[in-house]
Scaffold this motif. Structure first.
Motif, PDB file in Angstrom:
ATOM      1  N   ILE A 116      33.684  52.116   3.975  1.00 51.54           N
ATOM      2  CA  ILE A 116      34.371  51.249   4.941  1.00 51.54           C
ATOM      3  C   ILE A 116      35.868  51.529   4.935  1.00 51.54           C
ATOM      4  O   ILE A 116      36.527  51.507   5.977  1.00 51.54           O
ATOM      5  CB  ILE A 116      34.098  49.773   4.623  1.00 51.54           C
ATOM      6  CG1 ILE A 116      32.599  49.483   4.727  1.00 51.54           C
ATOM      7  CG2 ILE A 116      34.864  48.866   5.570  1.00 51.54           C
ATOM      8  CD1 ILE A 116      32.018  49.658   6.099  1.00 51.54           C
ATOM      9  N   LEU A 117      36.426  51.813   3.772  1.00 52.01           N
ATOM     10  CA  LEU A 117      37.857  52.084   3.668  1.00 52.01           C
ATOM     11  C   LEU A 117      38.262  53.286   4.509  1.00 52.01           C
ATOM     12  O   LEU A 117      39.303  53.269   5.172  1.00 52.01           O
ATOM     13  CB  LEU A 117      38.228  52.314   2.199  1.00 52.01           C
ATOM     14  CG  LEU A 117      39.698  52.607   1.890  1.00 52.01           C
ATOM     15  CD1 LEU A 117      40.552  51.378   2.146  1.00 52.01           C
ATOM     16  CD2 LEU A 117      39.849  53.086   0.450  1.00 52.01           C
ATOM     17  N   CYS A 118      37.454  54.339   4.491  1.00 49.36           N
ATOM     18  CA  CYS A 118      37.817  55.606   5.135  1.00 49.36           C
ATOM     19  C   CYS A 118      37.278  55.744   6.550  1.00 49.36           C
ATOM     20  O   CYS A 118      37.370  56.826   7.134  1.00 49.36           O
ATOM     21  CB  CYS A 118      37.318  56.775   4.287  1.00 49.36           C
ATOM     22  SG  CYS A 118      38.034  56.839   2.632  1.00 49.36           S
ATOM     23  N   GLN A 119      36.722  54.689   7.137  1.00 49.00           N
ATOM     24  CA  GLN A 119      36.113  54.810   8.453  1.00 49.00           C
ATOM     25  C   GLN A 119      37.124  55.180   9.533  1.00 49.00           C
ATOM     26  O   GLN A 119      36.759  55.791  10.541  1.00 49.00           O
ATOM     27  CB  GLN A 119      35.427  53.495   8.836  1.00 49.00           C
ATOM     28  CG  GLN A 119      36.359  52.296   8.913  1.00 49.00           C
ATOM     29  CD  GLN A 119      35.616  51.036   9.308  1.00 49.00           C
ATOM     30  OE1 GLN A 119      34.810  51.046  10.228  1.00 49.00           O
ATOM     31  NE2 GLN A 119      35.875  49.943   8.599  1.00 49.00           N
ATOM     32  N   SER A 120      38.403  54.854   9.322  1.00 51.75           N
ATOM     33  CA  SER A 120      39.415  55.180  10.330  1.00 51.75           C
ATOM     34  C   SER A 120      39.796  56.660  10.325  1.00 51.75           C
ATOM     35  O   SER A 120      40.549  57.096  11.202  1.00 51.75           O
ATOM     36  CB  SER A 120      40.675  54.334  10.097  1.00 51.75           C
ATOM     37  OG  SER A 120      41.231  54.611   8.819  1.00 51.75           O
ATOM     38  N   LEU A 121      39.292  57.436   9.374  1.00 46.77           N
ATOM     39  CA  LEU A 121      39.647  58.853   9.287  1.00 46.77           C
ATOM     40  C   LEU A 121      38.800  59.738  10.187  1.00 46.77           C
ATOM     41  O   LEU A 121      39.019  60.944  10.232  1.00 46.77           O
ATOM     42  CB  LEU A 121      39.537  59.331   7.837  1.00 46.77           C
ATOM     43  CG  LEU A 121      40.438  58.620   6.827  1.00 46.77           C
ATOM     44  CD1 LEU A 121      40.279  59.227   5.453  1.00 46.77           C
ATOM     45  CD2 LEU A 121      41.891  58.663   7.276  1.00 46.77           C
ATOM     46  N   GLY A 122      37.827  59.169  10.869  1.00 49.85           N
ATOM     47  CA  GLY A 122      37.086  59.944  11.839  1.00 49.85           C
ATOM     48  C   GLY A 122      35.613  60.100  11.506  1.00 49.85           C
ATOM     49  O   GLY A 122      35.091  59.560  10.526  1.00 49.85           O
ATOM     50  N   ALA A 123      34.930  60.878  12.367  1.00 50.23           N
ATOM     51  CA  ALA A 123      33.483  61.031  12.265  1.00 50.23           C
ATOM     52  C   ALA A 123      33.071  61.693  10.962  1.00 50.23           C
ATOM     53  O   ALA A 123      32.011  61.388  10.410  1.00 50.23           O
ATOM     54  CB  ALA A 123      32.958  61.833  13.453  1.00 50.23           C
ATOM     55  N   ARG A 124      33.877  62.609  10.452  1.00 45.16           N
ATOM     56  CA  ARG A 124      33.525  63.294   9.210  1.00 45.16           C
ATOM     57  C   ARG A 124      33.423  62.308   8.052  1.00 45.16           C
ATOM     58  O   ARG A 124      32.478  62.354   7.260  1.00 45.16           O
ATOM     59  CB  ARG A 124      34.538  64.384   8.903  1.00 45.16           C
ATOM     60  CG  ARG A 124      34.252  65.167   7.641  1.00 45.16           C
ATOM     61  CD  ARG A 124      35.332  66.205   7.392  1.00 45.16           C
ATOM     62  NE  ARG A 124      35.272  67.296   8.352  1.00 45.16           N
ATOM     63  CZ  ARG A 124      36.149  68.295   8.392  1.00 45.16           C
ATOM     64  NH1 ARG A 124      37.169  68.307   7.539  1.00 45.16           N
ATOM     65  NH2 ARG A 124      36.021  69.255   9.292  1.00 45.16           N
ATOM     66  N   ALA A 125      34.384  61.381   7.952  1.00 48.04           N
ATOM     67  CA  ALA A 125      34.366  60.396   6.864  1.00 48.04           C
ATOM     68  C   ALA A 125      33.209  59.426   7.029  1.00 48.04           C
ATOM     69  O   ALA A 125      32.524  59.086   6.049  1.00 48.04           O
ATOM     70  CB  ALA A 125      35.699  59.647   6.825  1.00 48.04           C
ATOM     71  N   VAL A 126      32.970  58.974   8.256  1.00 52.64           N
ATOM     72  CA  VAL A 126      31.877  58.028   8.489  1.00 52.64           C
ATOM     73  C   VAL A 126      30.529  58.680   8.204  1.00 52.64           C
ATOM     74  O   VAL A 126      29.643  58.080   7.581  1.00 52.64           O
ATOM     75  CB  VAL A 126      31.929  57.496   9.936  1.00 52.64           C
ATOM     76  CG1 VAL A 126      30.726  56.613  10.228  1.00 52.64           C
ATOM     77  CG2 VAL A 126      33.210  56.714  10.162  1.00 52.64           C
ATOM     78  N   GLY A 127      30.354  59.923   8.648  1.00 54.17           N
ATOM     79  CA  GLY A 127      29.102  60.620   8.394  1.00 54.17           C
ATOM     80  C   GLY A 127      28.845  60.831   6.913  1.00 54.17           C
ATOM     81  O   GLY A 127      27.709  60.651   6.435  1.00 54.17           O
ATOM     82  N   ALA A 128      29.874  61.214   6.176  1.00 51.84           N
ATOM     83  CA  ALA A 128      29.715  61.405   4.737  1.00 51.84           C
ATOM     84  C   ALA A 128      29.343  60.093   4.052  1.00 51.84           C
ATOM     85  O   ALA A 128      28.467  60.061   3.172  1.00 51.84           O
ATOM     86  CB  ALA A 128      30.997  61.981   4.140  1.00 51.84           C
ATOM     87  N   ALA A 129      29.987  58.999   4.454  1.00 49.08           N
ATOM     88  CA  ALA A 129      29.681  57.701   3.846  1.00 49.08           C
ATOM     89  C   ALA A 129      28.254  57.263   4.164  1.00 49.08           C
ATOM     90  O   ALA A 129      27.538  56.757   3.292  1.00 49.08           O
ATOM     91  CB  ALA A 129      30.676  56.654   4.352  1.00 49.08           C
ATOM     92  N   MET A 130      27.830  57.459   5.403  1.00 49.70           N
ATOM     93  CA  MET A 130      26.468  57.075   5.781  1.00 49.70           C
ATOM     94  C   MET A 130      25.427  57.878   4.993  1.00 49.70           C
ATOM     95  O   MET A 130      24.449  57.329   4.476  1.00 49.70           O
ATOM     96  CB  MET A 130      26.272  57.297   7.277  1.00 49.70           C
ATOM     97  CG  MET A 130      24.930  56.816   7.816  1.00 49.70           C
ATOM     98  SD  MET A 130      24.801  55.018   7.837  1.00 49.70           S
ATOM     99  CE  MET A 130      25.970  54.636   9.146  1.00 49.70           C
ATOM    100  N   LEU A 131      25.641  59.177   4.881  1.00 51.22           N
ATOM    101  CA  LEU A 131      24.706  60.019   4.132  1.00 51.22           C
ATOM    102  C   LEU A 131      24.688  59.658   2.655  1.00 51.22           C
ATOM    103  O   LEU A 131      23.623  59.651   2.018  1.00 51.22           O
ATOM    104  CB  LEU A 131      25.082  61.491   4.309  1.00 51.22           C
ATOM    105  CG  LEU A 131      24.722  62.104   5.665  1.00 51.22           C
ATOM    106  CD1 LEU A 131      25.436  63.432   5.853  1.00 51.22           C
ATOM    107  CD2 LEU A 131      23.213  62.291   5.780  1.00 51.22           C
ATOM    108  N   MET A 132      25.846  59.357   2.095  1.00 54.35           N
ATOM    109  CA  MET A 132      25.895  58.981   0.680  1.00 54.35           C
ATOM    110  C   MET A 132      25.133  57.688   0.423  1.00 54.35           C
ATOM    111  O   MET A 132      24.408  57.568  -0.572  1.00 54.35           O
ATOM    112  CB  MET A 132      27.350  58.857   0.235  1.00 54.35           C
ATOM    113  CG  MET A 132      28.086  60.185   0.144  1.00 54.35           C
ATOM    114  SD  MET A 132      29.840  59.997  -0.234  1.00 54.35           S
ATOM    115  CE  MET A 132      29.746  59.355  -1.911  1.00 54.35           C
ATOM    116  N   LEU A 133      25.279  56.716   1.317  1.00 48.26           N
ATOM    117  CA  LEU A 133      24.596  55.443   1.117  1.00 48.26           C
ATOM    118  C   LEU A 133      23.077  55.611   1.215  1.00 48.26           C
ATOM    119  O   LEU A 133      22.319  55.082   0.387  1.00 48.26           O
ATOM    120  CB  LEU A 133      25.087  54.425   2.140  1.00 48.26           C
ATOM    121  CG  LEU A 133      24.676  52.967   1.902  1.00 48.26           C
ATOM    122  CD1 LEU A 133      25.259  52.461   0.599  1.00 48.26           C
ATOM    123  CD2 LEU A 133      25.132  52.087   3.053  1.00 48.26           C
ATOM    124  N   VAL A 134      22.627  56.361   2.208  1.00 51.81           N
ATOM    125  CA  VAL A 134      21.189  56.569   2.383  1.00 51.81           C
ATOM    126  C   VAL A 134      20.611  57.387   1.229  1.00 51.81           C
ATOM    127  O   VAL A 134      19.540  57.066   0.699  1.00 51.81           O
ATOM    128  CB  VAL A 134      20.914  57.252   3.738  1.00 51.81           C
ATOM    129  CG1 VAL A 134      19.454  57.647   3.850  1.00 51.81           C
ATOM    130  CG2 VAL A 134      21.291  56.332   4.886  1.00 51.81           C
TER     131      VAL A 134
END
Length: 389
Positions: A116-134
């Motif tokens: 959630i902290l890095c979501q403003s950094l763009g699609a790359r950060a959001v995608g990495a976070a989503m994959l890590m959580l799953v």
């Protein structure tokens, strides 16, 4: 009549997706997921392994293409490599922590906070976070033995190649390449020209790394990005995730991550209580309808494997098409996919659907309570803006 209905559907699709970017993205995710699942399941059956061997790779192939948006080959491959390394490292880490409750919960909270902290950094950060959580959830749920883990990671080695083949060859990215930097055309015939070319190269690399067309010092840019991070939503989401772990653990020790995932996706992209409330309503509505659809399909077509496989493919496509633009519909399809997959693995579908609804509702309710207490209101924010003016 059929032609008229098709024409109306096509016109509506053109209005919602004029460049068919969503359609191409959903097709990439679906095709990559199907190819990965097919290769993984075939390999597992050929070597007398269970089909679950293909699950981590299939999920990676389903999620990653949605966040691989760069037209330039180098940037696209960099994102793919980052996603793959994050996915594998998190899956292996979760496997190691599966039998250690305190470390396991701390790892889940850390992923939620950083994501959630890095979501403003763009699609790359959001995608990495989503994959890590799953992948963290998969590691906890499957908790393979060291030998089994090596087999799964070995099977996943082919997944980036499948994703690259689908995303760059079969359904290539849209043409929109950035112009080549000017220093590439300069021939340093003199010392002055060579120095100019070196300065231009350094400036181009700095722009490429930071993602900004600016000549400010790198430290200034990094400081600006540090302040742009979503600190408040990250803290609120982490508090909600902690409460979700406690509530979800009371419902089911094995499925408590469903509640944590709900807190993550509810706070992703929201900055106010009203935005969080809207996401909560959509997630609960999508979960209820998706769970009902999966129960109906498994009950009616439980012995017809090809129908269920087709429904899974449709669910992947629907999730990829809607999740970033029509959240409730996206949740409907992902919930139906989860039910179909577990149903095919022999899990009793009705208790599973009930537990899925309970876990999601637990995560949503604690998220709503945390947002009400800790997140700002859009009306209050608008009033403050008017007062300053």
């Amino acid at each position: 009549m059929i032609a008229a209905a098709f024409s109306r559907a096509l016109q509506r699709a053109l209005v919602e997706d004029p460049d068919f970017a969503r359609l191409r993205g959903a097709a990439r995710s679906t095709l990559a997921c199907l190819l990965t699942a097919g290769v993984g399941v075939s390999w597992a059956l050929h070597h007398d392994e269970t089909p679950t061997l293909a699950v981590p790779g299939a999920l990676f192939a389903m999620i990653a293409p949605l966040f691989l948006r760069e037209a330039r080959w180098s940037s696209w491959l960099t994102s793919l490599l980052i996603f793959y390394m994050c996915n594998c490292a998190t899956f292996a880490g979760a496997t190691a922590l599966a039998l250690q409750p305190a470390q396991r919960d701390a790892g889940a909270l850390l992923i939620v906070f950083v994501g959630i902290l890095c979501q403003s950094l763009g699609a790359r950060a959001v995608g990495a976070a989503m994959l890590m959580l799953v992948s963290f959830y998969l590691g906890l749920y499957l908790h393979p033995s060291p030998t089994r883990l090596k087999e799964m990671l070995t099977a996943m080695a082919v997944v980036p190649f499948i994703v690259a083949f689908v995303g760059r060859v079969v359904i290539p990215m849209e043409r929109g390449r950035a112009p080549a930097p000017s220093f590439m055309f300069a021939l340093p015939h003199t010392i002055v020209a060579a120095k100019a070319r070196a300065r231009a190269a350094v400036r181009y690399v700095a722009v490429h790394v930071t993602g900004r067309q600016t000549e400010r010092p790198l430290s200034t840019v990094l400081a600006h990005r540090f302040h742009r991070l979503a600190w408040r939503p990250a803290l609120v989401a982490t508090v909600a995730a902690l409460l979700a772990i406690l509530m979800g653990g009371e419902l089911s020790e094995d499925r408590s991550m469903w509640a944590v995932i709900s807190t993550f996706v509810v706070f992703l992209g929201t900055t106010s209580y009203q935005g969080t409330r809207a996401r909560v309503i959509k997630r609960i509505a999508g979960t209820l309808s998706g769970a009902a659809a999966s129960v109906l399909l498994i009950t009616v077509c439980g012995h017809q494997a090809w129908i269920l496989v087709a429904a899974m493919a449709l669910s992947v496509f629907g999730w990829a098409y809607y999740i970033l633009h029509a959240y409730a519909r996206g949740v409907f399809f992902i919930t139906m996919l989860v039910g179909l997959v577990y149903g095919q693995l022999g899990v009793a579908i009705v208790p599973l659907a009930e537990l899925r609804i309970e876990e999601v509702c637990a995560g949503c309710l604690v998220s709503l309570a945390a947002a009400l207490l800790l997140m700002p209101s859009t009306t209050a924010r608008a009033g403050a803006v008017l007062a300053r003016e």
